[in-house]
Motif scaffolding. Structure first.
Motif, mmCIF file in Angstrom:
data_model
loop_
_atom_site.group_PDB
_atom_site.id
_atom_site.type_symbol
_atom_site.label_atom_id
_atom_site.label_comp_id
_atom_site.label_asym_id
_atom_site.label_seq_id
_atom_site.Cartn_x
_atom_site.Cartn_y
_atom_site.Cartn_z
ATOM 1 N N ASP A 1 -4.265 4.338 -6.677
ATOM 2 C CA ASP A 1 -3.939 3.355 -5.651
ATOM 3 C C ASP A 1 -2.969 4.010 -4.672
ATOM 4 O O ASP A 1 -1.762 3.993 -4.874
ATOM 5 C CB ASP A 1 -3.322 2.105 -6.275
ATOM 6 C CG ASP A 1 -3.060 1.015 -5.236
ATOM 7 O OD1 ASP A 1 -3.273 1.273 -4.033
ATOM 8 O OD2 ASP A 1 -2.627 -0.090 -5.622
ATOM 9 N N LEU A 2 -3.523 4.600 -3.608
ATOM 10 C CA LEU A 2 -2.692 5.336 -2.653
ATOM 11 C C LEU A 2 -1.800 4.431 -1.826
ATOM 12 O O LEU A 2 -0.885 4.906 -1.154
ATOM 13 C CB LEU A 2 -3.586 6.183 -1.737
ATOM 14 C CG LEU A 2 -4.372 7.296 -2.426
ATOM 15 C CD1 LEU A 2 -5.190 8.082 -1.395
ATOM 16 C CD2 LEU A 2 -3.462 8.227 -3.197
ATOM 17 N N SER A 3 -2.030 3.120 -1.892
ATOM 18 C CA SER A 3 -1.128 2.196 -1.212
ATOM 19 C C SER A 3 0.129 1.934 -2.043
ATOM 20 O O SER A 3 1.118 1.413 -1.534
ATOM 21 C CB SER A 3 -1.835 0.869 -0.935
ATOM 22 O OG SER A 3 -2.115 0.174 -2.139
ATOM 23 N N ALA A 4 0.079 2.311 -3.338
ATOM 24 C CA ALA A 4 1.205 2.072 -4.237
ATOM 25 C C ALA A 4 2.021 3.337 -4.500
ATOM 26 O O ALA A 4 3.252 3.283 -4.582
ATOM 27 C CB ALA A 4 0.705 1.501 -5.568
ATOM 28 N N ARG A 5 1.343 4.471 -4.627
ATOM 29 C CA ARG A 5 2.059 5.723 -4.885
ATOM 30 C C ARG A 5 1.212 6.896 -4.417
ATOM 31 O O ARG A 5 -0.022 6.833 -4.441
ATOM 32 C CB ARG A 5 2.405 5.873 -6.377
ATOM 33 C CG ARG A 5 1.201 6.010 -7.292
ATOM 34 C CD ARG A 5 1.579 6.066 -8.756
ATOM 35 N NE ARG A 5 2.438 7.192 -9.093
ATOM 36 C CZ ARG A 5 2.777 7.509 -10.354
ATOM 37 N NH1 ARG A 5 2.330 6.777 -11.361
ATOM 38 N NH2 ARG A 5 3.549 8.536 -10.588
ATOM 39 N N ARG A 6 1.908 7.981 -4.016
ATOM 40 C CA ARG A 6 1.186 9.139 -3.482
ATOM 41 C C ARG A 6 1.729 10.455 -4.020
ATOM 42 O O ARG A 6 1.642 11.478 -3.344
ATOM 43 C CB ARG A 6 1.242 9.126 -1.955
ATOM 44 C CG ARG A 6 0.523 7.928 -1.356
ATOM 45 C CD ARG A 6 0.254 8.088 0.111
ATOM 46 N NE ARG A 6 -0.467 6.952 0.656
ATOM 47 C CZ ARG A 6 -0.924 6.875 1.894
ATOM 48 N NH1 ARG A 6 -0.714 7.880 2.733
ATOM 49 N NH2 ARG A 6 -1.563 5.796 2.302
ATOM 50 N N GLU B 1 5.913 2.687 -4.580
ATOM 51 C CA GLU B 1 6.425 1.353 -4.303
ATOM 52 C C GLU B 1 7.129 0.752 -5.517
ATOM 53 O O GLU B 1 7.036 1.269 -6.639
ATOM 54 C CB GLU B 1 5.293 0.436 -3.836
ATOM 55 C CG GLU B 1 4.294 0.100 -4.915
ATOM 56 C CD GLU B 1 3.237 -0.881 -4.452
ATOM 57 O OE1 GLU B 1 2.525 -1.431 -5.327
ATOM 58 O OE2 GLU B 1 3.107 -1.113 -3.230
#
Length: 233
Positions: free
Chosen positions: A82-87, A139
């Motif tokens: 989930d690239l919107s949560a962690r990268r 996040e």
């Protein structure tokens, strides 16, 4: 048993002098135990020696990006990218050389002392190198959900030299009872160790503005039963 005696009984006898971590000294270790007893989290600077931290930094810098995994969210069947949560990118640490083995051995010594002093019932420790490239973040989240995970204590050791406020990448720890209340913002300063109860404290990593290296780890209890195996990682 006195804390100094406990430590001396737990530390390996054959550890090379240049790899000796700072928690073999009394003060930072005592402060960590005191913090965990009083509030459930602790930030300790220079917890490991500069020489040992440099070796860990060299270890993670030598890992090619293509040999690291894009980190996901969730565990076991619920794990997903989930690239919107962690990268961030990660690589699990195994005792493949002296530096990695020494780190795992010393965290094992720490596990034993935590159990003796705080009666936590910790069973093992797992950890991975973490790389946050420019623009990466994680996040707000919990490392464990009450009654649903074997992770008890989370640890983060920071490895970068000369980290500045303008570089971002701060760890933010939030209140256990009100996750809108910040307990503190902490720069990923070289040698700084953060430890906190995994299922109690929401936390996040602000956007990094340069490559940021750390080691994230977890002390765990064993939830294996006759019907279900409790795997690591």
């Amino acid at each position: 048993m006195a804390l100094d005696d406990t430590l001396s009984n737990c530390l390996p006898d054959d550890l090379p002098e240049d790899l000796l971590p700072a928690f073999s000294r009394h003060e930072p270790f005592a402060l960590l135990l005191s913090d965990l007893q009083a509030k459930g989290w602790s930030i300790q600077d220079d917890f490991f020696s500069a020489a040992f931290t440099d070796k860990l930094m060299a270890e993670v810098q030598a890992i090619q990006s293509e040999n690291m995994l894009q980190a996901g969210v969730g565990r076991k069947q619920s794990h997903q990218l989930d690239l919107s949560a962690r990268r961030d990118y990660i690589k699990w640490i195994d005792p493949i050389n002296d530096t990695c083995k020494t780190f795992l051995d010393e965290m094992e010594a720490l596990r034993i002392v935590l159990n003796r002093q705080l009666f936590l019932g910790l069973f093992d420790f797992e950890a991975h190198f973490a790389r946050y490239e420019d623009g990466a973040f994680y996040e707000k989240h919990l490392d464990a959900f009450k009654g649903q995970s074997n992770r008890i204590l989370s640890t983060v050791l920071y490895l970068n030299d000369d980290w500045r406020e303008t570089d971002g990448g701060e760890l933010i720890i939030y209140d256990e009872y009100d996750e809108e209340v910040e307990l503190g913002r902490f720069l990923p300063k070289k040698g700084r160790l953060a430890v906190f109860l995994s299922e109690c404290f929401p936390h996040e990593v602000n956007v990094a503005k340069r490559t940021r290296h750390s080691i994230a780890g977890w002390f765990r209890v064993n939830n294996t039963t006759a019907k279900e195996l409790d795997p690591g990682q």
